[in-house]
Design an enzyme around this catalytic site. Structure first.
Site, PDB file in Angstrom:
ATOM      1  N   HIS A 100       0.847  -1.197   0.000  1.00  0.00           N
ATOM      2  CA  HIS A 100       0.000   0.000   0.000  1.00  0.00           C
ATOM      3  C   HIS A 100       0.881   1.245   0.000  1.00  0.00           C
ATOM      4  CE1 HIS A 100       0.712  -1.221   4.172  1.00  0.00           C
ATOM      5  NE2 HIS A 100       0.768   0.072   4.456  1.00  0.00           N
ATOM      6  N   HIS A 102       0.888   5.286   1.306  1.00  0.00           N
ATOM      7  CA  HIS A 102       0.234   6.292   2.143  1.00  0.00           C
ATOM      8  C   HIS A 102       0.200   7.623   1.399  1.00  0.00           C
ATOM      9  CE1 HIS A 102       0.457   4.068   6.073  1.00  0.00           C
ATOM     10  NE2 HIS A 102       1.422   3.436   5.431  1.00  0.00           N
TER      11      HIS A 102
HETATM   12  P1  AMP Z   1       2.030   0.400   7.322  1.00  0.00           P
HETATM   13  O1  AMP Z   1       2.527   0.671   8.707  1.00  0.00           O
HETATM   14  O2  AMP Z   1       2.762   1.144   6.245  1.00  0.00           O
HETATM   15  O3  AMP Z   1       1.918  -1.096   7.032  1.00  0.00           O
HETATM   16  O4  AMP Z   1       0.592   1.012   7.283  1.00  0.00           O
HETATM   17  C1  AMP Z   1      -0.542   0.344   7.704  1.00  0.00           C
HETATM   18  C2  AMP Z   1      -1.610   1.399   7.882  1.00  0.00           C
HETATM   19  O5  AMP Z   1      -2.863   0.783   7.780  1.00  0.00           O
HETATM   20  C3  AMP Z   1      -1.577   2.122   9.234  1.00  0.00           C
HETATM   21  O6  AMP Z   1      -1.426   3.516   8.987  1.00  0.00           O
HETATM   22  C4  AMP Z   1      -2.923   1.780   9.852  1.00  0.00           C
HETATM   23  O7  AMP Z   1      -3.468   2.872  10.537  1.00  0.00           O
HETATM   24  C5  AMP Z   1      -3.754   1.418   8.641  1.00  0.00           C
HETATM   25  N1  AMP Z   1      -4.824   0.469   8.847  1.00  0.00           N
HETATM   26  C6  AMP Z   1      -4.765  -0.728   9.498  1.00  0.00           C
HETATM   27  N2  AMP Z   1      -5.947  -1.359   9.423  1.00  0.00           N
HETATM   28  C7  AMP Z   1      -6.771  -0.554   8.700  1.00  0.00           C
HETATM   29  C8  AMP Z   1      -8.122  -0.634   8.282  1.00  0.00           C
HETATM   30  N3  AMP Z   1      -8.893  -1.680   8.600  1.00  0.00           N
HETATM   31  N4  AMP Z   1      -8.633   0.363   7.541  1.00  0.00           N
HETATM   32  C9  AMP Z   1      -7.869   1.442   7.224  1.00  0.00           C
HETATM   33  N5  AMP Z   1      -6.598   1.585   7.590  1.00  0.00           N
HETATM   34  C10 AMP Z   1      -6.047   0.612   8.331  1.00  0.00           C
END
Ligand code: AMP
Ligand code: ZN
Length: 137
Positions: A100, A102
């Site tokens: 993903h 950001h």
């Molecule tokens: P990363 O640390 O780059 O893997 O980012 C994961 C991101 O996903 C974090 O910023 C979380 O806040 C976000 N996240 C986790 N679960 C969900 C969800 N169900 N819906 C939206 N965002 C999420």
């Protein structure tokens, strides 16, 4: 889709989400724990663990989506800046192991992200590093 992958379920609409943008390959949703107002995530509908697993076409399309969203979100939220962040592997801060990106609108004085402290290097070290990378390309 990968079993028990939350982002596979969200990207494919199995779990409903506020969707800012969707096409054949991607869905863009809001982050559940936003760093700033409007923090969003680009999710490919197919499962890839991280950037290393991406095919070239998906990688190219992902950045086009990032650009489209940055332009729209900067206007929509009257942002003063914009970060695009993409984490791979636990030491890099990845917590959800479905690729993903950001999208983080920034606002003057938000102090939302403190990425790194500038270090130092030498010309000799850079020459060694340069050679190592070129061998892998
Ligand atoms: P990363 O640390 O780059 O893997 O980012 C994961 C991101 O996903 C974090 O910023 C979380 O806040 C976000 N996240 C986790 N679960 C969900 C969800 N169900 N819906 C939206 N965002 C999420
Ligand atoms: Zn997945």
């Amino acid at each position: 889709m990968k079993d028990n992958c939350i982002f596979c379920k969200i990207a494919n609409g199995e779990i409903p989400s506020h969707t800012l943008y969707e096409d054949e390959d991607f869905r863009v949703i809001f982050d559940l724990g936003p760093a700033t107002k409007g923090h969003a995530l680009i999710l490919p509908k197919k499962h890839y663990d991280n950037i290393y697993a991406l095919d070239d076409e998906t990688a190219s399309k992902a950045f086009l989506v990032a650009k489209k969203m940055a332009v729209a979100m900067e206007k929509a939220f009257a942002a003063d800046g914009f970060n695009i962040v993409q984490n791979n592997g636990e030491p890099a801060g990845q917590t959800v192991f479905h690729f993903h990106m950001h999208l983080i609108p920034r606002y003057k004085g938000d102090n939302a992200i403190d990425f790194w402290k500038p270090g130092s290097t030498t010309d000799e070290e850079l020459t060694i590093l340069e050679e190592k990378v070129k061998k892998e390309l």
